[in-house]
Design an enzyme around this catalytic site. Structure first.
Site, PDB file in Angstrom:
ATOM      1  N   HIS A  16       0.846  -1.193   0.000  1.00 47.74           N
ATOM      2  CA  HIS A  16       0.000   0.000   0.000  1.00 47.74           C
ATOM      3  C   HIS A  16       0.879   1.239   0.000  1.00 47.74           C
ATOM      4  O   HIS A  16       1.770   1.389   0.830  1.00 47.74           O
ATOM      5  CB  HIS A  16      -0.919   0.019   1.226  1.00 47.74           C
ATOM      6  CG  HIS A  16      -1.837   1.211   1.247  1.00 47.74           C
ATOM      7  ND1 HIS A  16      -1.646   2.287   2.068  1.00 47.74           N
ATOM      8  CD2 HIS A  16      -2.946   1.487   0.511  1.00 47.74           C
ATOM      9  CE1 HIS A  16      -2.601   3.179   1.856  1.00 47.74           C
ATOM     10  NE2 HIS A  16      -3.392   2.718   0.916  1.00 47.74           N
ATOM     11  N   HIS A  17       0.623   2.139  -0.956  1.00 48.87           N
ATOM     12  CA  HIS A  17       1.333   3.411  -1.060  1.00 48.87           C
ATOM     13  C   HIS A  17       0.327   4.549  -0.943  1.00 48.87           C
ATOM     14  O   HIS A  17      -0.341   4.902  -1.921  1.00 48.87           O
ATOM     15  CB  HIS A  17       2.054   3.542  -2.409  1.00 48.87           C
ATOM     16  CG  HIS A  17       3.261   2.676  -2.542  1.00 48.87           C
ATOM     17  ND1 HIS A  17       3.878   2.457  -3.745  1.00 48.87           N
ATOM     18  CD2 HIS A  17       3.976   1.978  -1.624  1.00 48.87           C
ATOM     19  CE1 HIS A  17       4.925   1.654  -3.567  1.00 48.87           C
ATOM     20  NE2 HIS A  17       4.988   1.346  -2.285  1.00 48.87           N
ATOM     21  N   GLU A  18       0.177   5.109   0.236  1.00 46.10           N
ATOM     22  CA  GLU A  18      -0.595   6.341   0.372  1.00 46.10           C
ATOM     23  C   GLU A  18       0.358   7.507   0.163  1.00 46.10           C
ATOM     24  O   GLU A  18       1.379   7.627   0.844  1.00 46.10           O
ATOM     25  CB  GLU A  18      -1.262   6.435   1.743  1.00 46.10           C
ATOM     26  CG  GLU A  18      -1.977   7.752   1.998  1.00 46.10           C
ATOM     27  CD  GLU A  18      -2.971   8.108   0.891  1.00 46.10           C
ATOM     28  OE1 GLU A  18      -2.798   9.154   0.251  1.00 46.10           O
ATOM     29  OE2 GLU A  18      -3.912   7.313   0.662  1.00 46.10           O
ATOM     30  N   HIS A  77      -6.361   4.257  -6.058  1.00 46.19           N
ATOM     31  CA  HIS A  77      -7.516   4.895  -5.437  1.00 46.19           C
ATOM     32  C   HIS A  77      -7.367   6.413  -5.514  1.00 46.19           C
ATOM     33  O   HIS A  77      -6.255   6.927  -5.631  1.00 46.19           O
ATOM     34  CB  HIS A  77      -7.657   4.443  -3.986  1.00 46.19           C
ATOM     35  CG  HIS A  77      -8.311   3.119  -3.848  1.00 46.19           C
ATOM     36  ND1 HIS A  77      -9.262   2.848  -2.887  1.00 46.19           N
ATOM     37  CD2 HIS A  77      -8.180   1.987  -4.566  1.00 46.19           C
ATOM     38  CE1 HIS A  77      -9.678   1.598  -3.010  1.00 46.19           C
ATOM     39  NE2 HIS A  77      -9.023   1.051  -4.028  1.00 46.19           N
ATOM     40  N   GLU A  78      -8.511   7.098  -5.450  1.00 49.04           N
ATOM     41  CA  GLU A  78      -8.550   8.558  -5.638  1.00 49.04           C
ATOM     42  C   GLU A  78      -7.949   8.962  -6.986  1.00 49.04           C
ATOM     43  O   GLU A  78      -7.439  10.069  -7.141  1.00 49.04           O
ATOM     44  CB  GLU A  78      -7.837   9.305  -4.496  1.00 49.04           C
ATOM     45  CG  GLU A  78      -8.526   9.234  -3.173  1.00 49.04           C
ATOM     46  CD  GLU A  78      -8.156   7.971  -2.408  1.00 49.04           C
ATOM     47  OE1 GLU A  78      -9.045   7.375  -1.774  1.00 49.04           O
ATOM     48  OE2 GLU A  78      -6.958   7.587  -2.441  1.00 49.04           O
ATOM     49  N   GLU A  99     -10.270   2.700  -8.144  1.00 47.16           N
ATOM     50  CA  GLU A  99     -11.460   3.079  -7.383  1.00 47.16           C
ATOM     51  C   GLU A  99     -12.258   4.040  -8.262  1.00 47.16           C
ATOM     52  O   GLU A  99     -13.109   3.615  -9.020  1.00 47.16           O
ATOM     53  CB  GLU A  99     -11.044   3.730  -6.064  1.00 47.16           C
ATOM     54  CG  GLU A  99     -12.205   4.013  -5.123  1.00 47.16           C
ATOM     55  CD  GLU A  99     -11.744   4.733  -3.880  1.00 47.16           C
ATOM     56  OE1 GLU A  99     -12.308   4.472  -2.810  1.00 47.16           O
ATOM     57  OE2 GLU A  99     -10.827   5.570  -3.973  1.00 47.16           O
ATOM     58  N   GLU A 130     -16.663   1.812   0.684  1.00 52.01           N
ATOM     59  CA  GLU A 130     -16.092   2.678   1.711  1.00 52.01           C
ATOM     60  C   GLU A 130     -16.979   3.886   1.995  1.00 52.01           C
ATOM     61  O   GLU A 130     -17.070   4.364   3.130  1.00 52.01           O
ATOM     62  CB  GLU A 130     -14.710   3.132   1.244  1.00 52.01           C
ATOM     63  CG  GLU A 130     -14.001   4.105   2.169  1.00 52.01           C
ATOM     64  CD  GLU A 130     -12.732   4.661   1.547  1.00 52.01           C
ATOM     65  OE1 GLU A 130     -11.706   4.671   2.225  1.00 52.01           O
ATOM     66  OE2 GLU A 130     -12.779   5.080   0.367  1.00 52.01           O
TER      67      GLU A 130
END
Length: 347
Positions: free
Chosen positions: A47-49, A117-118, A136, A142
């Site tokens: 996971h890369h936020e 995502h986003e 996403e 969510e």
């Protein structure tokens, strides 16, 4: 999510530098966990936020992808929560479109799949870059915890968002009342059977069982569909649909003769009726129907469901009652000789 240093100081701060995408917290042993997962036959996903600091992510991208390759990760879920840095750029502007493409092409160099995502709504890019395994880019499950999705939401997405490519919707919620919470943020506007149907109506080769293990342990017979349903398909048939109202989809599991059917509806109850004429003539299949119970209702009784099994052919007619914001899921597995002896014909 949350494995790497920086999470205590990332949200809403608009900082250029938060994460380096390679430094785990002291209590997260990357090599040990990967070795343990391998013993269990499990592949981990990175996971890369980015905290929307896109310049910082691009500075670290090669190092981050190399870290993944060195540690046995071949897929990443990236996130872009917050106001985009550099200032003046936005999630759906041209600069960010260029970035999303850059991240996917760079990932391909390292043989890494991307689930962004986003990110901007895809436009068929996964045909050119099949390592773009999902996005996403619309209100997924969510969002139920933020303001809630309307019952018609998932009947509309196949005709809008999903035209551009697979969507990471994260279905499979069995505890639709989220029993350990209270208030408006604890309600998912769906029945349990509709959650099963989403694995077919919402296309994604990357799927998720999004509820707690305890929720699935309470309904092991319904969870069987999630265990059985395929991830990708050789063929798809849209049997009936009215955008925003209902949709019924049949899909042939890749490399097999097995089919799966999913049907969902909006806030109105309805009856789905169709013939299995897409099945191979002359063959028999074990049909297992997971449908709303007679007293099912997304507000009053969301976990009421019933299961029916029988032998079917391409001439069999199926009828299923869908509750308000309900659905059904149907597995069609090619019958073995023992199945034909032990399972009764569909009635």
């Amino acid at each position: 999510e949350g494995w790497n240093e920086g999470w205590e100081d990332w949200f809403g701060k608009s900082k250029d530098y938060v994460f380096d995408f390679v430094t785990p917290y002291p209590d997260f042993d990357v090599k040990m966990l990967n070795a343990y997962a391998k013993e269990k036959g499990v592949k981990l996903m990175m996971h890369h936020e980015t905290s929307a600091s896109v310049r910082n992510y691009e500075r670290h991208l090669d190092t981050a992808y190399q870290f993944m390759a060195d540690n046995g990760y071949n897929a990443v879920k990236s996130g872009y929560v917050g106001n985009i840095i550099p200032r003046g750029e936005h999630h759906y502007g041209q600069w960010m479109n260029n970035h999303y493409l850059y991240a996917v092409t760079k990932a391909a160099d390292y043989k890494i799949c991307v689930n962004a995502h986003e990110a901007v709504r895809p436009t068929g890019l996964c045909r050119t870059y099949p390592n773009l395994i999902g996005n996403e880019s619309a209100r997924g499950t969510e969002y139920e915890a933020f303001a809630g999705n309307k019952p018609f939401h998932t009947t509309l997405l196949p005709f809008t968002r999903l035209i551009g490519g697979p969507m990471d919707y994260t279905p499979g919620i069995f505890d639709t009342r989220i029993s350990f919470l209270e208030g408006d943020h604890s309600v998912v506007r769906t029945t349990l059977a509709k959650q099963l149907a989403l694995y077919v109506t919402m296309y994604s080769p990357l799927q998720m069982a999004a509820d707690l293990p305890e929720s699935y342990e309470r309904h092991p017979d319904a969870f069987q569909f999630i265990k059985d349903v395929a991830l990708d398909w050789d063929d798809s048939k849209y049997l009936e649909a009215e955008p925003g109202d209902y949709i019924t989809v049949a899909r042939k599991a890749k490399g097999t003769n097995n089919w799966f059917v999913g049907g969902i509806t909006d806030e109105n109850a309805r009856t789905a009726a169709f013939t299995l004429n897409f099945l191979e003539p002359g063959k028999q299949y074990v049909a297992t129907l997971y449908a709303d119970g007679k007293d099912a209702d997304y507000e009053k009784n969301p976990t009421s469901y019933q299961i029916k099994k029988g032998i079917v052919t391409n001439k069999t007619k199926i009828s299923a009652q869908l509750a308000r914001s309900g659905g059904f899921a149907l597995s069609l597995i090619e019958a073995s000789p023992s199945d034909r002896k032990s399972i009764k014909k569909w009635k």
